[in-house]
Write a protein that holds these residues in place. Structure first.
Motif, PDB file in Angstrom:
ATOM      1  N   ALA A  10      -3.344   0.754  -2.558  1.00 45.33           N
ATOM      2  CA  ALA A  10      -4.466   2.216  -2.630  1.00 45.33           C
ATOM      3  C   ALA A  10      -3.819   2.229  -4.238  1.00 45.33           C
ATOM      4  O   ALA A  10      -5.161   2.955  -5.398  1.00 45.33           O
ATOM      5  N   PRO A  66      -0.483  -1.047   2.168  1.00 45.82           N
ATOM      6  CA  PRO A  66      -1.382   0.314   1.837  1.00 45.82           C
ATOM      7  C   PRO A  66      -1.383   0.672   0.533  1.00 45.82           C
ATOM      8  O   PRO A  66      -1.881   0.791  -0.342  1.00 45.82           O
ATOM      9  N   GLN A 108     -12.815   1.805   6.923  1.00 50.73           N
ATOM     10  CA  GLN A 108     -11.294   2.714   6.617  1.00 50.73           C
ATOM     11  C   GLN A 108     -12.412   3.611   5.486  1.00 50.73           C
ATOM     12  O   GLN A 108     -11.605   4.539   5.164  1.00 50.73           O
ATOM     13  N   ASN A 122       5.030   5.601   6.617  1.00 47.98           N
ATOM     14  CA  ASN A 122       4.118   6.581   8.358  1.00 47.98           C
ATOM     15  C   ASN A 122       3.436   7.680   7.619  1.00 47.98           C
ATOM     16  O   ASN A 122       3.008   8.019   8.240  1.00 47.98           O
ATOM     17  N   VAL A 123       2.553   7.430   5.878  1.00 46.47           N
ATOM     18  CA  VAL A 123       2.080   8.853   6.149  1.00 46.47           C
ATOM     19  C   VAL A 123       0.855   8.539   4.813  1.00 46.47           C
ATOM     20  O   VAL A 123       1.100   6.846   5.214  1.00 46.47           O
ATOM     21  N   PRO A 124      -0.590   9.010   5.536  1.00 42.08           N
ATOM     22  CA  PRO A 124      -1.433   7.805   4.226  1.00 42.08           C
ATOM     23  C   PRO A 124      -1.661   8.046   2.699  1.00 42.08           C
ATOM     24  O   PRO A 124      -0.555   8.377   2.018  1.00 42.08           O
ATOM     25  N   GLY A 139      -5.389   3.752   4.317  1.00 43.07           N
ATOM     26  CA  GLY A 139      -4.147   3.213   5.071  1.00 43.07           C
ATOM     27  C   GLY A 139      -3.174   3.883   5.354  1.00 43.07           C
ATOM     28  O   GLY A 139      -3.443   4.319   4.419  1.00 43.07           O
ATOM     29  N   ASN A 140      -2.717   3.857   5.957  1.00 40.54           N
ATOM     30  CA  ASN A 140      -0.986   4.230   6.381  1.00 40.54           C
ATOM     31  C   ASN A 140      -0.102   3.563   5.093  1.00 40.54           C
ATOM     32  O   ASN A 140      -0.715   2.404   5.553  1.00 40.54           O
ATOM     33  N   SER A 141       1.211   4.521   4.685  1.00 45.09           N
ATOM     34  CA  SER A 141       2.155   3.336   4.722  1.00 45.09           C
ATOM     35  C   SER A 141       3.228   2.820   5.080  1.00 45.09           C
ATOM     36  O   SER A 141       3.169   3.430   6.359  1.00 45.09           O
ATOM     37  N   ASP A 198     -10.422   6.856   3.571  1.00 43.23           N
ATOM     38  CA  ASP A 198      -8.817   6.278   4.565  1.00 43.23           C
ATOM     39  C   ASP A 198      -8.730   4.765   3.911  1.00 43.23           C
ATOM     40  O   ASP A 198      -9.189   3.974   3.916  1.00 43.23           O
ATOM     41  N   GLN A 231      -2.324   9.745  -0.041  1.00 48.06           N
ATOM     42  CA  GLN A 231      -1.440  11.119  -0.262  1.00 48.06           C
ATOM     43  C   GLN A 231      -0.141  10.831  -1.361  1.00 48.06           C
ATOM     44  O   GLN A 231      -0.283  11.556  -2.111  1.00 48.06           O
TER      45      GLN A 231
END
Length: 325
Positions: free
Chosen positions: A291, A287, A70, A83-85, A77-79, A75, A88
């Motif tokens: 990140a 994640p 990913q 539940n957002v990237p 991953g999502n938190s 990408d 981001q």
């Protein structure tokens, strides 16, 4: 030059891969996010569904390989919590951290170089000794203790400055910054001073050492023998030559200012990446942790690359291929 840049970028890919593996293994070893993220009163079926949704039911190696696949597509991953990237969340907090780091570095440079010059030109004066004693304190005092002391003095006792938060922000070149308003600047002062203290001490001692060494060089003695004023000797001959190592260290230390702003952001409630990573560690939001560290490593690599290039431009005797020697 192009070959050097390409080689450094390829090295950065390897460093990022190793760092992501270490973080994955570390977070996996210290605890299970499910124990924190899921209600203890939930049934076994709900817990199993949550574990499967988060991908935590797979072996660590498989989880890591999925992450790599990913990541190559951009990408990270999502938190688990928001539940957002994850990237981001990092990018949303990055302007606050960069603003604090730039403010601290600017403060350290504007004060450190003149004070270091002063201490180097008059090492036996009481002012020079006072400056060096202050630099020792800057190295010795813990950042968290200094931050609490600043809050107690300027926010609680005197009431001059706010104790926490970033204050109102203003859009500047598409980025939200706080230094363009007086209230935002008031929120920035204390955390910037706290973060700048160690770097200020470093620049003072580096500048003083360079000044003492430059004053013994033949080109300075020759300039004095020509009858040049002391201001010209210091401003042109001394300062110009000591700035090469000073600029190099400032550039390299800027990366560490970004990376180690965590303590200052936590103490002052500054909504930057450091505050985010502390909150994510508390809930094992894997994640976001991965990140954050990958972004920090990438920023440090880019800063080091820029320093190497600037160093070669400041000193033509140093070719870019030899900057690492």
């Amino acid at each position: 030059m192009p070959a050097f840049v390409i080689r450094r970028l390829l090295q950065s890919v390897l460093v990022l891969g190793v760092m992501s593996l270490l973080v994955f293994a570390g977070v996996y070893a210290i605890g299970n996010p499910v124990d924190i993220l899921i209600d203890p009163q939930a049934g076994q079926a709900d817990i199993a569904r949550a574990i499967s949704a988060l991908g935590l039911d797979r072996p660590l190696v498989e989880q890591y390989l999925i992450f790599l696949r990913q990541a190559l597509a951009g990408d990270l991953g999502n938190s688990f919590v928001y539940n957002v990237p994850a990237i981001q969340l990092i990018l949303e907090r990055m302007p606050a951290t960069l603003e604090l780091a730039l403010a601290a570095t600017t403060l350290a440079v504007l004060l450190g170089i003149p004070l270091g010059l002063w201490a180097g030109l008059a090492p036996d004066s009481w002012q020079g000794k006072l400056i060096m004693s202050g630099s020792i304190l800057g190295f010795s005092l813990p950042t968290f203790w200094v931050g609490l002391l600043l809050i107690m003095l300027f926010a609680v006792e005197l009431g001059w400055l706010p104790a926490s938060g970033r204050g109102p922000t203003t859009e500047f070149l598409g980025v939200q910054v706080s230094f363009l308003s007086w209230d935002g600047m008031r929120h920035l002062i204390l955390p910037a001073i706290n973060l700048a203290l160690f770097k200020l001490s470093l620049i003072i001692r580096l500048t003083r050492a360079g000044t003492r060494e430059a004053l013994l060089q033949d080109y300075v003695k020759f300039a004095r023998a020509k009858g040049l004023s002391n201001a010209r000797v210091v401003g042109v001959h001394v300062l110009k030559n000591i700035m090469i190592p000073v600029v190099t260290v400032i550039g390299l230390e800027f990366g560490s200012v970004i990376a180690f702003a965590i303590v200052t952001e936590s103490i002052f409630g500054w909504p930057g990446m450091g505050k985010l990573i502390i909150d994510s560690i508390n809930v094992l939001d894997r994640p976001v942790i991965v990140a954050y560290l990958l972004v920090i490593v990438f920023l440090v690599i880019l800063i080091n690359l820029a320093v190497d290039i600037v160093y070669s431009l400041l000193d033509p005797r140093v070719r870019i291929g030899e900057a690492q020697a």
